[in-house]
Write a protein that holds these residues in place. Structure first.
Motif, PDB file in Angstrom:
ATOM      1  N   SER A 159      11.216 -43.403   2.893  1.00 18.49           N
ATOM      2  CA  SER A 159      11.064 -43.320   4.343  1.00 18.49           C
ATOM      3  C   SER A 159      11.983 -42.261   4.929  1.00 18.49           C
ATOM      4  O   SER A 159      11.618 -41.569   5.893  1.00 18.49           O
ATOM      5  CB  SER A 159      11.332 -44.682   4.992  1.00 18.49           C
ATOM      6  OG  SER A 159      12.643 -45.141   4.706  1.00 18.49           O
TER       7      SER A 159
ATOM      8  N   GLY B 298      13.941 -50.231   4.632  1.00 20.37           N
ATOM      9  CA  GLY B 298      13.176 -48.997   4.529  1.00 20.37           C
ATOM     10  C   GLY B 298      12.938 -48.263   5.827  1.00 20.37           C
ATOM     11  O   GLY B 298      12.064 -47.402   5.891  1.00 20.37           O
ATOM     12  N   VAL B 299      13.725 -48.579   6.876  1.00 18.62           N
ATOM     13  CA  VAL B 299      13.597 -47.871   8.155  1.00 18.62           C
ATOM     14  C   VAL B 299      14.832 -47.003   8.351  1.00 18.62           C
ATOM     15  O   VAL B 299      15.935 -47.535   8.515  1.00 18.62           O
ATOM     16  CB  VAL B 299      13.465 -48.851   9.336  1.00 18.62           C
ATOM     17  CG1 VAL B 299      13.309 -48.070  10.652  1.00 18.62           C
ATOM     18  CG2 VAL B 299      12.279 -49.778   9.138  1.00 18.62           C
TER      19      VAL B 299
ATOM     20  N   SER C 124      10.308 -38.983   4.309  1.00 17.62           N
ATOM     21  CA  SER C 124       9.139 -38.847   5.188  1.00 17.62           C
ATOM     22  C   SER C 124       9.565 -38.462   6.599  1.00 17.62           C
ATOM     23  O   SER C 124       8.935 -37.614   7.249  1.00 17.62           O
ATOM     24  CB  SER C 124       8.346 -40.159   5.228  1.00 17.62           C
ATOM     25  OG  SER C 124       7.816 -40.475   3.963  1.00 17.62           O
TER      26      SER C 124
ATOM     27  N   GLN D 243       9.906 -44.888  12.852  1.00 16.40           N
ATOM     28  CA  GLN D 243      10.329 -43.945  11.813  1.00 16.40           C
ATOM     29  C   GLN D 243      11.801 -43.588  11.898  1.00 16.40           C
ATOM     30  O   GLN D 243      12.355 -42.986  10.990  1.00 16.40           O
ATOM     31  CB  GLN D 243       9.457 -42.688  11.899  1.00 16.40           C
ATOM     32  CG  GLN D 243       8.041 -42.946  11.425  1.00 16.40           C
ATOM     33  CD  GLN D 243       7.002 -42.184  12.232  1.00 16.40           C
ATOM     34  OE1 GLN D 243       7.000 -42.180  13.451  1.00 16.40           O
ATOM     35  NE2 GLN D 243       6.098 -41.526  11.545  1.00 16.40           N
TER      36      GLN D 243
ATOM     37  N   SER E 200      13.813 -47.056   1.171  1.00 17.58           N
ATOM     38  CA  SER E 200      14.704 -46.333   2.080  1.00 17.58           C
ATOM     39  C   SER E 200      14.673 -44.842   1.795  1.00 17.58           C
ATOM     40  O   SER E 200      14.620 -44.016   2.707  1.00 17.58           O
ATOM     41  CB  SER E 200      16.135 -46.859   1.955  1.00 17.58           C
ATOM     42  OG  SER E 200      16.222 -48.202   2.378  1.00 17.58           O
TER      43      SER E 200
END
Length: 261
Positions: free
Chosen positions: A178, A137-138, A181, A120, A175
């Motif tokens: 994430s 997306g990390v 989040s 994450q 991106s």
């Protein structure tokens, strides 16, 4: 090919609730400096790893059965280092680092290794690695010598409006999602403590606009469950000077791909 090895010296975290942070070997250790005990010397990530461990300790002090803890993974893509995996494991044990898992992958597969381990937040000293991770997306951030000189019992995270509230147009939808989040997870950890004496501190810095812009950013973060401890409205002034005072462990800015000093 991705290979992940659990660290038997560390109690494994709850994979469904832990906040997984991956850090590269190059950030944790000095690859060129190895002493006669087959132990690597520590690199720029030491203060960050220490403060993450301290946050975990404080969480368990508040609630001994807490499961939402930081889970640290050490990642390396260097073949030579992978051949010396025992030295890496021995070095983490020697320095008392709470690394839960060791991940070995090729350079071509390192993005896959992040997804495989549900990472994450990805921390590195390599800008290209950070950019690749962000594009996939990390959320990622760079560590440098500035973060190595700020040992603390409090994890200091600086959020910049440009990235966290109004992401770059070039940022992918994955991106942005994430990143939000990850912020929500950090906000949940912050909420487990009171206003004072928290081991986690959020600071927001808005580079452009005035008071209204800053208020809008605060409201947007609050909608994600993030309570901000400090806010600075720069009104177009460069943010380098204030960052040199704040000395964050990492800065979430510009698509989460840069640490600016």
């Amino acid at each position: 090919m991705v290979s992940t090895v659990q660290n038997s010296d560390v109690k494994q975290k709850d994979e469904d609730q832990a906040v997984v942070v991956a850090v590269t070997f190059a950030a944790v250790f000095d690859a060129e400096a190895e002493d006669d005990r087959d132990v690597y010397r520590l690199g720029v990530a030491l203060p960050l790893l220490q403060v993450l461990q301290r946050v975990n300790e404080r969480l368990l002090e508040e609630n001994p059965v807490e499961h939402q803890l930081f889970d640290i993974i050490l990642i390396t893509t260097e073949t030579r280092q992978q051949q010396q995996s025992s030295s890496i494991i021995n070095s983490t044990r020697h320095h008392g680092l709470e690394v839960g898992r060791f991940c070995f992958s090729s350079e071509d597969d390192f993005i896959e290794s992040l997804a495989h381990n549900n990472v994450q937040l990805f921390l590195t000293t390599d800008g290209n690695e950070a950019l690749q991770a962000t594009q996939q997306g990390v959320p990622s951030a760079l560590l440098d010598k500035n973060s190595a000189s700020c040992p603390s019992d409090q994890l200091r995270v600086v959020l910049c409006q440009d990235a966290t509230i109004q992401p770059n147009a070039d940022s992918s939808g994955a991106s942005k999602k994430s990143a939000q989040s990850f912020l929500t997870l950090l906000g949940q950890i912050r909420q487990k403590f009171g206003m004072f004496n928290s081991p986690l501190c959020f600071t927001i810095v808005t580079s452009c606009g005035g008071k209204d812009s800053c208020c809008s950013a605060l409201k947007s973060l609050r909608s994600l469950g993030v309570s901000v401890d400090e806010a600075y409205c720069l009104g177009g002034a460069p943010r380098g000077p204030i960052l040199s005072i704040l000395r964050p462990h990492f800065l979430l800015s510009d698509g989460f791909s840069q640490l600016e000093g």
